[in-house]
Design a protein around this motif. Structure first.
Motif, short mmCIF file in Angstrom:
data_model
loop_
_atom_site.label_atom_id
_atom_site.label_comp_id
_atom_site.label_asym_id
_atom_site.label_seq_id
_atom_site.Cartn_x
_atom_site.Cartn_y
_atom_site.Cartn_z
N THR A 1 -50.05 -5.01 69.76
CA THR A 1 -50.06 -5.39 68.34
C THR A 1 -48.66 -5.37 67.73
OG1 THR A 1 -50.42 -3.10 67.63
CG2 THR A 1 -52.39 -4.46 68.03
N TRP A 2 -47.66 -4.94 68.49
CA TRP A 2 -46.27 -4.83 68.06
C TRP A 2 -46.15 -3.99 66.78
CZ3 TRP A 2 -43.32 -5.27 71.84
CH2 TRP A 2 -43.62 -6.15 72.87
N ARG A 3 -46.73 -2.78 66.87
CA ARG A 3 -46.64 -1.82 65.79
C ARG A 3 -45.99 -0.54 66.32
NH1 ARG A 3 -51.92 0.11 64.17
NH2 ARG A 3 -52.31 -0.10 66.37
N ILE A 4 -45.37 0.19 65.42
CA ILE A 4 -44.84 1.51 65.77
C ILE A 4 -46.00 2.49 65.65
CG2 ILE A 4 -43.25 3.36 65.07
CD1 ILE A 4 -41.42 1.08 63.97
N LEU A 5 -46.38 3.10 66.79
CA LEU A 5 -47.48 4.05 66.78
C LEU A 5 -47.04 5.41 66.27
CD1 LEU A 5 -49.14 3.31 70.25
CD2 LEU A 5 -49.90 2.58 67.98
N ILE B 1 -44.20 2.37 70.91
CA ILE B 1 -44.45 1.02 70.41
C ILE B 1 -45.69 0.45 71.09
CG2 ILE B 1 -43.51 -1.32 70.19
CD1 ILE B 1 -41.85 0.78 68.69
N ASP B 2 -46.64 0.02 70.29
CA ASP B 2 -47.84 -0.66 70.80
C ASP B 2 -47.44 -2.09 71.13
OD1 ASP B 2 -50.18 -2.26 71.00
OD2 ASP B 2 -51.31 -0.81 69.79
N TYR C 1 -39.48 6.41 69.97
CA TYR C 1 -40.52 5.59 69.37
C TYR C 1 -41.59 5.27 70.40
CZ TYR C 1 -37.77 4.56 65.19
OH TYR C 1 -37.09 4.66 64.02
N ASP D 1 -36.25 -0.41 62.94
CA ASP D 1 -36.73 0.70 62.12
C ASP D 1 -35.71 1.84 62.09
OD1 ASP D 1 -39.18 1.95 60.70
OD2 ASP D 1 -38.59 3.48 62.15
N LEU E 1 -37.78 -3.94 67.99
CA LEU E 1 -38.65 -3.46 66.93
C LEU E 1 -38.29 -2.03 66.53
CD1 LEU E 1 -41.73 -4.49 65.82
CD2 LEU E 1 -42.24 -2.36 66.98
#
Length: 139
Positions: free
Chosen positions: A131-135, A127-128, A125, A64, A60
């Motif tokens: 939720t698989w989001r970039i915090l 990474i949450d 990075y 990005d 992920l």
């Protein structure tokens, strides 16, 4: 053109730009693949276990940091081209908590034949992994 159709058409076309198309990795031709012989087991002295959560967080963040298909500008130097290649970076990953994985990209010292030192071409990075989001990103 009918004005009643113009707005939905514009909305539809603008929505298409939001879609991200997945492109499968290139595979070797069947005859080349048939020549490759897998060992019975992965070599124990060089084998690494990467937990699935960590591998997914790395993917992920990499997507990005260096998106698939990203290319340097026209006329880029060899060094600039090198900086665009995913394999030019070493990856370090560590859990920050049960919910957050830290992923750091660092330019590999051997990657680019640089006449001058390239300063801090990496990023870290957060990474949450729930939720698989970039915090957050720290350059």
């Amino acid at each position: 053109m009918n004005r009643k159709l113009l707005f939905p058409l514009c909305l539809l076309l603008s929505g298409c730009s939001l879609l991200q198309w997945y492109r499968r990795p290139e595979h070797a031709p069947a005859e080349e693949a048939a020549r490759f012989q897998f060992p019975l087991e992965l070599p124990a002295d060089s084998r690494m276990k990467v937990p699935g959560v960590m591998a997914t967080a790395i993917q992920l963040a990499m997507d990005d940091f260096r998106p698939p298909g990203a290319h340097p500008h026209s006329g880029a130097t060899a060094e600039e081209q090198c900086l665009y290649r995913r394999e030019s970076y070493d990856v370090f990953a560590s859990p920050a908590s049960q919910e957050v994985m830290l992923v750091r990209f660092v330019l590999s010292p051997e990657a680019c034949d640089s006449k001058s030192p390239v300063l801090d071409m990496g990023a870290t990075y957060a990474i949450d992994v729930q939720t698989w989001r970039i915090l957050a990103i720290q350059p």
